[in-house]
Design a protein around this motif. Sequence first.
Motif, PDB file in Angstrom:
ATOM      1  N   PRO A  98      93.533  83.251  64.752  1.00  0.00           N
ATOM      2  CA  PRO A  98      92.472  83.961  65.485  1.00  0.00           C
ATOM      3  C   PRO A  98      92.275  85.395  65.009  1.00  0.00           C
ATOM      4  CG  PRO A  98      94.498  83.959  66.756  1.00  0.00           C
ATOM      5  CD  PRO A  98      94.790  83.174  65.505  1.00  0.00           C
ATOM      6  N   MET A 126      91.862  88.422  71.492  1.00  0.00           N
ATOM      7  CA  MET A 126      92.147  87.277  70.599  1.00  0.00           C
ATOM      8  C   MET A 126      90.924  86.394  70.619  1.00  0.00           C
ATOM      9  SD  MET A 126      95.876  85.810  71.651  1.00  0.00           S
ATOM     10  CE  MET A 126      95.911  84.616  70.319  1.00  0.00           C
ATOM     11  N   LYS A 127      90.476  85.963  69.441  1.00  0.00           N
ATOM     12  CA  LYS A 127      89.262  85.152  69.414  1.00  0.00           C
ATOM     13  C   LYS A 127      89.345  84.100  68.308  1.00  0.00           C
ATOM     14  CE  LYS A 127      84.263  85.744  69.189  1.00  0.00           C
ATOM     15  NZ  LYS A 127      83.165  86.668  68.983  1.00  0.00           N
ATOM     16  N   ASN A 154      90.454  80.195  66.690  1.00  0.00           N
ATOM     17  CA  ASN A 154      91.409  79.083  66.696  1.00  0.00           C
ATOM     18  C   ASN A 154      92.800  79.567  66.334  1.00  0.00           C
ATOM     19  OD1 ASN A 154      89.528  76.899  67.135  1.00  0.00           O
ATOM     20  ND2 ASN A 154      88.745  77.387  65.088  1.00  0.00           N
ATOM     21  N   SER A 155      93.809  78.890  66.855  1.00  0.00           N
ATOM     22  CA  SER A 155      95.162  79.288  66.489  1.00  0.00           C
ATOM     23  C   SER A 155      96.062  78.084  66.224  1.00  0.00           C
ATOM     24  CB  SER A 155      95.778  80.167  67.584  1.00  0.00           C
ATOM     25  OG  SER A 155      97.051  80.619  67.164  1.00  0.00           O
ATOM     26  N   PHE A 177      90.787  87.001  76.107  1.00  0.00           N
ATOM     27  CA  PHE A 177      91.177  85.784  75.380  1.00  0.00           C
ATOM     28  C   PHE A 177      89.935  84.922  75.214  1.00  0.00           C
ATOM     29  CE2 PHE A 177      94.958  87.468  77.283  1.00  0.00           C
ATOM     30  CZ  PHE A 177      95.917  87.312  76.300  1.00  0.00           C
ATOM     31  N   LYS A 178      89.430  84.874  73.980  1.00  0.00           N
ATOM     32  CA  LYS A 178      88.200  84.109  73.697  1.00  0.00           C
ATOM     33  C   LYS A 178      88.574  83.003  72.716  1.00  0.00           C
ATOM     34  CE  LYS A 178      85.276  88.192  74.299  1.00  0.00           C
ATOM     35  NZ  LYS A 178      84.337  89.146  73.662  1.00  0.00           N
ATOM     36  N   LEU A 179      89.382  82.077  73.195  1.00  0.00           N
ATOM     37  CA  LEU A 179      89.955  81.075  72.283  1.00  0.00           C
ATOM     38  C   LEU A 179      89.197  79.756  72.361  1.00  0.00           C
ATOM     39  CD1 LEU A 179      93.561  82.114  73.138  1.00  0.00           C
ATOM     40  CD2 LEU A 179      92.555  82.258  70.857  1.00  0.00           C
ATOM     41  N   ASP A 180      89.037  79.172  71.198  1.00  0.00           N
ATOM     42  CA  ASP A 180      88.360  77.881  71.150  1.00  0.00           C
ATOM     43  C   ASP A 180      89.385  76.751  71.146  1.00  0.00           C
ATOM     44  OD1 ASP A 180      86.054  76.303  71.017  1.00  0.00           O
ATOM     45  OD2 ASP A 180      86.447  75.916  68.900  1.00  0.00           O
ATOM     46  N   PHE A 212      93.955  76.206  70.520  1.00  0.00           N
ATOM     47  CA  PHE A 212      95.272  76.658  70.018  1.00  0.00           C
ATOM     48  C   PHE A 212      96.286  75.543  70.186  1.00  0.00           C
ATOM     49  CE2 PHE A 212      94.632  78.343  74.307  1.00  0.00           C
ATOM     50  CZ  PHE A 212      95.739  77.866  74.988  1.00  0.00           C
ATOM     51  N   SER A 266     101.400  77.998  69.344  1.00  0.00           N
ATOM     52  CA  SER A 266     100.644  79.227  69.649  1.00  0.00           C
ATOM     53  C   SER A 266     100.657  79.498  71.145  1.00  0.00           C
ATOM     54  CB  SER A 266      99.194  79.092  69.173  1.00  0.00           C
ATOM     55  OG  SER A 266      99.134  78.876  67.792  1.00  0.00           O
ATOM     56  N   ILE A 294     101.125  82.980  73.084  1.00  0.00           N
ATOM     57  CA  ILE A 294     100.123  83.534  74.006  1.00  0.00           C
ATOM     58  C   ILE A 294     100.811  83.831  75.348  1.00  0.00           C
ATOM     59  CG2 ILE A 294      97.974  83.040  75.265  1.00  0.00           C
ATOM     60  CD1 ILE A 294      97.215  81.279  72.745  1.00  0.00           C
TER      61      ILE A 294
END
Lengths: 172, 137
Positions: free
Chosen positions: B13, B26-27, B29-30, B72-75, B77, B81, B85
């Motif tokens: 990310p 955080m933005k 993929n992880s 937290f702008k996660l698509d 993980f 990860s 987080i």
Amino acid sequence: MNKYDVVINFNGNISLPVIDDILHKLKVYLHNNINDKLIRKRVYSLAVECLDNIFKHSDLTDINNKLVNKYPPKFIVEFFHDTFLIHTGNIISNENTEKVIQKLTQLNKLADTEVNQLYKDSLSNAEISEKGGAGLGLIVMAKTTRQKIHFDFERINHNFSYFAMQLNLKIN
Amino acid sequence: MKTLNIEATNKSPRILFDPSKKLFEMKGNSRPENVRDFYYPIIETLRNYFDSMAKDQKLITDSEEKPFKFNFKLDYFNSSSAKFISDILVIVKDYYEKGIQFKVYWYFEDGDDDMKEVGEDFADMISFPFNYIMVQR
């Protein structure tokens, strides 16, 4: 969408570039065949966890080894009727089998809410191993599929077994 | 004052930490190839910064005016990860208890109930309220 599709059928050494390649193919298939983004993400997530497990926890990986040749790592994704079936296989040392059996047997006994609680508790307590695993993969699989995880161990010799696992994810 | 500005890749990310703006973000993929190498320096930077802040009463007093924002702008993980987080969120909890003000914003796409649920799991885990923001894409 076909009622039966073999989405991925891979037998061989699972390396990081192979994982990237498989995940790319899977993503393309899901994008073209599954409208529901939630299902696409769930299948993708299960695939990542399964491939990570094979990559990090196979106890015998040298592709030149006769045993690995005979019992290669496998990663298969099928779609049948309304369910994605994900099959994995890898060699595991016999000293580790009991640990995996215990973990899977315990997970399969839990209700969905208990799996969620176990996930939260495990997040707090997880430690990252040398291989970069957090020990959360199997819990995420149970949490995501909300179905029992099928598994089997075939004893190869005094030292090793072949660990086969199947996950089912319904799309409806 | 150490800042972080790490560009996103298709496996890791984007990370932004800018104390002057009171922002951590955080933005993307992880699923980094080496999850420890990726996250340890981030966690160390955050701990060091908030550690020194916690020792400076003036900074804490200032922080009451404008809380630190954690976005937290996660698509997507993976499970390794998720562990890191959760470690980042434990930092939020630890230093909130030492008097530093925080706001956590958890973004999820419309229809992505799993991403919202995992945010709720994290919030529950650290006993800290999140602000949930649904976005359309």
